[in-house]
Write a protein that holds these residues in place. Structure first.
Motif, PDB file in Angstrom:
ATOM      1  N   LEU A   1       0.829  -1.204   0.000  1.00  0.00           N
ATOM      2  CA  LEU A   1       0.000   0.000   0.000  1.00  0.00           C
ATOM      3  C   LEU A   1       0.863   1.254   0.000  1.00  0.00           C
ATOM      4  O   LEU A   1       0.515   2.265  -0.620  1.00  0.00           O
ATOM      5  N   ALA A   2       1.999   1.192   0.668  1.00  0.00           N
ATOM      6  CA  ALA A   2       2.906   2.343   0.707  1.00  0.00           C
ATOM      7  C   ALA A   2       3.484   2.646  -0.673  1.00  0.00           C
ATOM      8  O   ALA A   2       3.939   3.770  -0.916  1.00  0.00           O
TER       9      ALA A   2
ATOM     10  N   LEU B   1      -2.903   3.893   5.293  1.00  0.00           N
ATOM     11  CA  LEU B   1      -1.658   3.939   6.063  1.00  0.00           C
ATOM     12  C   LEU B   1      -1.834   4.749   7.345  1.00  0.00           C
ATOM     13  O   LEU B   1      -1.332   4.360   8.403  1.00  0.00           O
ATOM     14  N   ALA B   2      -2.548   5.860   7.255  1.00  0.00           N
ATOM     15  CA  ALA B   2      -2.795   6.679   8.446  1.00  0.00           C
ATOM     16  C   ALA B   2      -3.603   5.893   9.476  1.00  0.00           C
ATOM     17  O   ALA B   2      -3.292   5.922  10.671  1.00  0.00           O
ATOM     18  N   GLU B   3      -4.625   5.183   9.025  1.00  0.00           N
ATOM     19  CA  GLU B   3      -5.448   4.399   9.953  1.00  0.00           C
ATOM     20  C   GLU B   3      -4.664   3.248  10.579  1.00  0.00           C
ATOM     21  O   GLU B   3      -4.941   2.848  11.709  1.00  0.00           O
ATOM     22  N   ALA B   4      -3.682   2.737   9.869  1.00  0.00           N
ATOM     23  CA  ALA B   4      -2.861   1.654  10.418  1.00  0.00           C
ATOM     24  C   ALA B   4      -2.063   2.124  11.636  1.00  0.00           C
ATOM     25  O   ALA B   4      -1.706   1.314  12.496  1.00  0.00           O
ATOM     26  N   LEU B   5      -1.803   3.428  11.732  1.00  0.00           N
ATOM     27  CA  LEU B   5      -1.104   3.952  12.914  1.00  0.00           C
ATOM     28  C   LEU B   5      -1.950   3.819  14.178  1.00  0.00           C
ATOM     29  O   LEU B   5      -1.428   3.921  15.288  1.00  0.00           O
ATOM     30  N   ASP B   6      -3.259   3.615  14.026  1.00  0.00           N
ATOM     31  CA  ASP B   6      -4.164   3.458  15.168  1.00  0.00           C
ATOM     32  C   ASP B   6      -4.630   2.014  15.351  1.00  0.00           C
ATOM     33  O   ASP B   6      -5.499   1.747  16.174  1.00  0.00           O
ATOM     34  N   ASP B   7      -4.063   1.101  14.594  1.00  0.00           N
ATOM     35  CA  ASP B   7      -4.502  -0.294  14.648  1.00  0.00           C
ATOM     36  C   ASP B   7      -4.250  -0.885  16.041  1.00  0.00           C
ATOM     37  O   ASP B   7      -3.337  -0.456  16.757  1.00  0.00           O
ATOM     38  N   ASP B   8      -5.073  -1.855  16.400  1.00  0.00           N
ATOM     39  CA  ASP B   8      -4.919  -2.529  17.699  1.00  0.00           C
ATOM     40  C   ASP B   8      -3.650  -3.379  17.762  1.00  0.00           C
ATOM     41  O   ASP B   8      -3.168  -3.690  18.845  1.00  0.00           O
TER      42      ASP B   8
ATOM     43  N   ALA C   1       4.377   3.120  10.543  1.00  0.00           N
ATOM     44  CA  ALA C   1       5.307   4.234  10.758  1.00  0.00           C
ATOM     45  C   ALA C   1       6.534   4.079   9.869  1.00  0.00           C
ATOM     46  O   ALA C   1       7.048   5.068   9.318  1.00  0.00           O
ATOM     47  N   TRP C   2       6.996   2.867   9.702  1.00  0.00           N
ATOM     48  CA  TRP C   2       8.148   2.585   8.853  1.00  0.00           C
ATOM     49  C   TRP C   2       7.799   2.834   7.382  1.00  0.00           C
ATOM     50  O   TRP C   2       8.526   3.512   6.654  1.00  0.00           O
ATOM     51  N   ALA C   3       6.671   2.311   6.931  1.00  0.00           N
ATOM     52  CA  ALA C   3       6.287   2.424   5.527  1.00  0.00           C
ATOM     53  C   ALA C   3       6.015   3.871   5.129  1.00  0.00           C
ATOM     54  O   ALA C   3       6.275   4.265   3.981  1.00  0.00           O
ATOM     55  N   LEU C   4       5.505   4.665   6.039  1.00  0.00           N
ATOM     56  CA  LEU C   4       5.224   6.065   5.726  1.00  0.00           C
ATOM     57  C   LEU C   4       6.480   6.845   5.362  1.00  0.00           C
ATOM     58  O   LEU C   4       6.412   7.839   4.647  1.00  0.00           O
TER      59      LEU C   4
ATOM     60  N   VAL D   1      11.146   3.990  14.784  1.00  0.00           N
ATOM     61  CA  VAL D   1      10.629   4.073  13.412  1.00  0.00           C
ATOM     62  C   VAL D   1       9.806   5.345  13.214  1.00  0.00           C
ATOM     63  O   VAL D   1       9.850   5.942  12.136  1.00  0.00           O
ATOM     64  N   ALA D   2       9.091   5.778  14.230  1.00  0.00           N
ATOM     65  CA  ALA D   2       8.346   7.042  14.128  1.00  0.00           C
ATOM     66  C   ALA D   2       9.315   8.210  13.974  1.00  0.00           C
ATOM     67  O   ALA D   2       9.113   9.099  13.135  1.00  0.00           O
TER      68      ALA D   2
END
Length: 158
Positions: A60-61, A72-79, A88-91, A118-119
């Motif tokens: 996706l990145a 990708l943004a929503e993945a930063l809030d994934d459980d 964070a790495w892929a972004l 990674v952030a």
């Protein structure tokens, strides 16, 4: 190889080293296909197979467009913490995404050193082209109380 074939190959692969190769092929195929494959990749990320989710996230990145940006943004809030770390790495490979600045800065306060690393890496890369990042990090520094978090924020500003 078609996008569908590349996705199926990754879904079927049980051996991690071969799955990494399949994930690379998926990312290559996704980058060629473009925005039309963003939706299926977001769906693959949501599934229960961690290898497929990570492979889909990195693919996706490689896709441009608002669906990919949002996924990708929503993945930063994934459980799942490991998916947040990979997000964070892929972004880092993309242009700065202002909607993610606050979440990435917030990750600098994470107890996991890897999550913070990674952030921070992504923020540092983006700071070369977007001065807004320094403003967001400075605002977080004003509010941070824990010494370890303040150190990471100062290090990021440096």
């Amino acid at each position: 190889m078609s996008f569908g074939s590349a996705l199926q190959e990754l879904e079927r692969e049980a051996e991690v080293s071969l799955a990494l190769r399949a994930a690379g092929r998926l990312a290559d195929t996704a980058s060629l296909e473009g925005a039309s494959v963003a939706g299926p990749l977001v769906e693959a990320m949501a599934g229960g197979d961690p290898v497929l989710a990570i492979g889909a996230l990195h693919a996706l990145a490689a896709v441009a467009g608002p669906v990919a940006d949002l996924g990708l943004a929503e993945a930063l809030d994934d459980d799942r913490p490991w998916l947040r770390e990979h997000a964070a790495w892929a972004l880092a490979a993309r242009v700065p995404q202002p909607s993610t600045f606050g979440r990435l800065v917030g990750s600098l306060a994470a107890p996991s050193g890897f999550t913070a690393m990674v952030a921070q890496r992504t923020l540092l890369g983006w700071a070369r082209s977007d001065p807004t990042i320094a403003v967001v990090v400075e605002a977080a520094l004003v509010m941070a109380e824990a010494a370890a978090v303040r150190r990471r924020l100062v290090d990021t500003l440096g």
